[in-house]
Design a protein around this motif. Structure first.
Motif, PDB file in Angstrom:
ATOM      1  N   LYS A 299       0.835  -1.200   0.000  1.00  0.00           N
ATOM      2  CA  LYS A 299       0.000   0.000   0.000  1.00  0.00           C
ATOM      3  C   LYS A 299       0.869   1.250   0.000  1.00  0.00           C
ATOM      4  N   MET A 300       1.951   1.222   0.802  1.00  0.00           N
ATOM      5  CA  MET A 300       2.850   2.373   0.857  1.00  0.00           C
ATOM      6  C   MET A 300       3.565   2.569  -0.476  1.00  0.00           C
ATOM      7  N   SER A 301       3.964   1.485  -1.130  1.00  0.00           N
ATOM      8  CA  SER A 301       4.645   1.631  -2.409  1.00  0.00           C
ATOM      9  C   SER A 301       3.684   2.189  -3.462  1.00  0.00           C
ATOM     10  N   GLU A 302       2.423   1.776  -3.398  1.00  0.00           N
ATOM     11  CA  GLU A 302       1.432   2.327  -4.325  1.00  0.00           C
ATOM     12  C   GLU A 302       1.214   3.808  -4.054  1.00  0.00           C
ATOM     13  N   ALA A 303       1.171   4.184  -2.774  1.00  0.00           N
ATOM     14  CA  ALA A 303       1.000   5.593  -2.408  1.00  0.00           C
ATOM     15  C   ALA A 303       2.222   6.398  -2.846  1.00  0.00           C
ATOM     16  N   ASP A 304       3.413   5.821  -2.678  1.00  0.00           N
ATOM     17  CA  ASP A 304       4.631   6.505  -3.114  1.00  0.00           C
ATOM     18  C   ASP A 304       4.633   6.687  -4.631  1.00  0.00           C
ATOM     19  N   ALA A 305       4.194   5.683  -5.350  1.00  0.00           N
ATOM     20  CA  ALA A 305       4.138   5.778  -6.809  1.00  0.00           C
ATOM     21  C   ALA A 305       3.148   6.860  -7.230  1.00  0.00           C
ATOM     22  N   GLN A 306       1.996   6.906  -6.558  1.00  0.00           N
ATOM     23  CA  GLN A 306       0.995   7.930  -6.867  1.00  0.00           C
ATOM     24  C   GLN A 306       1.546   9.319  -6.558  1.00  0.00           C
ATOM     25  N   ALA A 307       2.244   9.472  -5.438  1.00  0.00           N
ATOM     26  CA  ALA A 307       2.823  10.766  -5.073  1.00  0.00           C
ATOM     27  C   ALA A 307       3.881  11.182  -6.088  1.00  0.00           C
ATOM     28  N   LYS A 308       4.685  10.220  -6.555  1.00  0.00           N
ATOM     29  CA  LYS A 308       5.711  10.542  -7.563  1.00  0.00           C
ATOM     30  C   LYS A 308       5.053  10.974  -8.871  1.00  0.00           C
ATOM     31  N   LEU A 309       3.993  10.284  -9.247  1.00  0.00           N
ATOM     32  CA  LEU A 309       3.273  10.637 -10.466  1.00  0.00           C
ATOM     33  C   LEU A 309       2.715  12.055 -10.363  1.00  0.00           C
ATOM     34  N   GLU A 310       2.131  12.366  -9.211  1.00  0.00           N
ATOM     35  CA  GLU A 310       1.581  13.711  -9.010  1.00  0.00           C
ATOM     36  C   GLU A 310       2.688  14.761  -9.013  1.00  0.00           C
ATOM     37  N   ALA A 311       3.811  14.451  -8.393  1.00  0.00           N
ATOM     38  CA  ALA A 311       4.927  15.402  -8.370  1.00  0.00           C
ATOM     39  C   ALA A 311       5.468  15.641  -9.780  1.00  0.00           C
ATOM     40  N   ASP A 312       5.579  14.575 -10.577  1.00  0.00           N
ATOM     41  CA  ASP A 312       6.041  14.724 -11.963  1.00  0.00           C
ATOM     42  C   ASP A 312       5.066  15.576 -12.766  1.00  0.00           C
ATOM     43  N   PHE A 313       3.769  15.359 -12.559  1.00  0.00           N
ATOM     44  CA  PHE A 313       2.747  16.120 -13.273  1.00  0.00           C
ATOM     45  C   PHE A 313       2.830  17.597 -12.898  1.00  0.00           C
ATOM     46  N   GLU A 314       2.992  17.859 -11.597  1.00  0.00           N
ATOM     47  CA  GLU A 314       3.102  19.252 -11.153  1.00  0.00           C
ATOM     48  C   GLU A 314       4.363  19.902 -11.718  1.00  0.00           C
ATOM     49  N   ALA A 315       5.449  19.133 -11.805  1.00  0.00           N
ATOM     50  CA  ALA A 315       6.686  19.675 -12.369  1.00  0.00           C
ATOM     51  C   ALA A 315       6.489  20.005 -13.845  1.00  0.00           C
ATOM     52  N   GLU A 316       5.770  19.132 -14.549  1.00  0.00           N
ATOM     53  CA  GLU A 316       5.474  19.413 -15.965  1.00  0.00           C
ATOM     54  C   GLU A 316       4.646  20.674 -16.106  1.00  0.00           C
ATOM     55  N   LEU A 317       3.623  20.812 -15.254  1.00  0.00           N
ATOM     56  CA  LEU A 317       2.776  22.020 -15.308  1.00  0.00           C
ATOM     57  C   LEU A 317       3.607  23.272 -15.038  1.00  0.00           C
ATOM     58  N   ALA A 318       4.500  23.185 -14.056  1.00  0.00           N
ATOM     59  CA  ALA A 318       5.346  24.342 -13.733  1.00  0.00           C
ATOM     60  C   ALA A 318       6.258  24.644 -14.901  1.00  0.00           C
ATOM     61  N   ALA A 319       6.806  23.621 -15.542  1.00  0.00           N
ATOM     62  CA  ALA A 319       7.690  23.852 -16.700  1.00  0.00           C
ATOM     63  C   ALA A 319       6.902  24.469 -17.853  1.00  0.00           C
ATOM     64  N   GLU A 320       5.680  24.008 -18.076  1.00  0.00           N
ATOM     65  CA  GLU A 320       4.869  24.575 -19.149  1.00  0.00           C
ATOM     66  C   GLU A 320       4.501  26.030 -18.829  1.00  0.00           C
ATOM     67  N   ALA A 321       4.195  26.293 -17.569  1.00  0.00           N
ATOM     68  CA  ALA A 321       3.836  27.650 -17.165  1.00  0.00           C
ATOM     69  C   ALA A 321       5.052  28.556 -17.341  1.00  0.00           C
ATOM     70  N   ALA A 322       6.238  28.073 -17.006  1.00  0.00           N
ATOM     71  CA  ALA A 322       7.445  28.882 -17.166  1.00  0.00           C
ATOM     72  C   ALA A 322       7.732  29.119 -18.647  1.00  0.00           C
ATOM     73  N   ALA A 323       7.507  28.114 -19.474  1.00  0.00           N
ATOM     74  CA  ALA A 323       7.724  28.281 -20.911  1.00  0.00           C
ATOM     75  C   ALA A 323       6.719  29.251 -21.489  1.00  0.00           C
ATOM     76  N   ALA A 324       5.492  29.204 -21.022  1.00  0.00           N
ATOM     77  CA  ALA A 324       4.472  30.132 -21.507  1.00  0.00           C
ATOM     78  C   ALA A 324       4.765  31.549 -21.048  1.00  0.00           C
ATOM     79  N   ALA A 325       5.314  31.696 -19.864  1.00  0.00           N
ATOM     80  CA  ALA A 325       5.646  33.021 -19.338  1.00  0.00           C
ATOM     81  C   ALA A 325       6.801  33.647 -20.123  1.00  0.00           C
ATOM     82  N   GLU A 326       7.721  32.822 -20.607  1.00  0.00           N
ATOM     83  CA  GLU A 326       8.866  33.330 -21.384  1.00  0.00           C
ATOM     84  C   GLU A 326       8.424  33.754 -22.779  1.00  0.00           C
ATOM     85  N   SER A 327       7.377  33.161 -23.285  1.00  0.00           N
ATOM     86  CA  SER A 327       6.954  33.480 -24.655  1.00  0.00           C
ATOM     87  C   SER A 327       6.256  34.772 -24.785  1.00  0.00           C
TER      88      SER A 327
END
Length: 77
Positions: free
Chosen positions: A49-77
């Motif tokens: 259960k903990m490994s599944e929760a860790d995997a879900q948290a990593k997935l969410e963190a990666d998604f948030e990092a992608e959103l932040a990168a896209e927002a930063a790229a949009a801000a530069e444009s």
């Protein structure tokens, strides 16, 4: 005249007591083993259960990092 048990009867009683003690020890050992196995299974389920929760948290963190990168790229444009 008072009743006195025979030697064979006394021997059988001693052997029965020994057998009862042995059975009690084996039962206690079996219960201890069953409890240990149940605890190990619970720990394994918790780890899964903990490994599944860790995997879900990593997935969410990666998604948030992608959103932040896209927002930063949009801000530069």
């Amino acid at each position: 005249m008072a009743f006195t048990p025979s030697k064979d009867q006394k021997r059988r009683e001693r052997e029965q007591k020994k057998l009862d003690k042995r059975m009690a020890r084996e039962d206690a050992r079996a219960e201890k083993l069953a409890a240990q196995q149940a605890a190990e299974e619970a720990a394994a389920k918790e780890a899964i259960k903990m490994s599944e929760a860790d995997a879900q948290a990593k997935l969410e963190a990666d998604f948030e990092a992608e959103l932040a990168a896209e927002a930063a790229a949009a801000a530069e444009s």
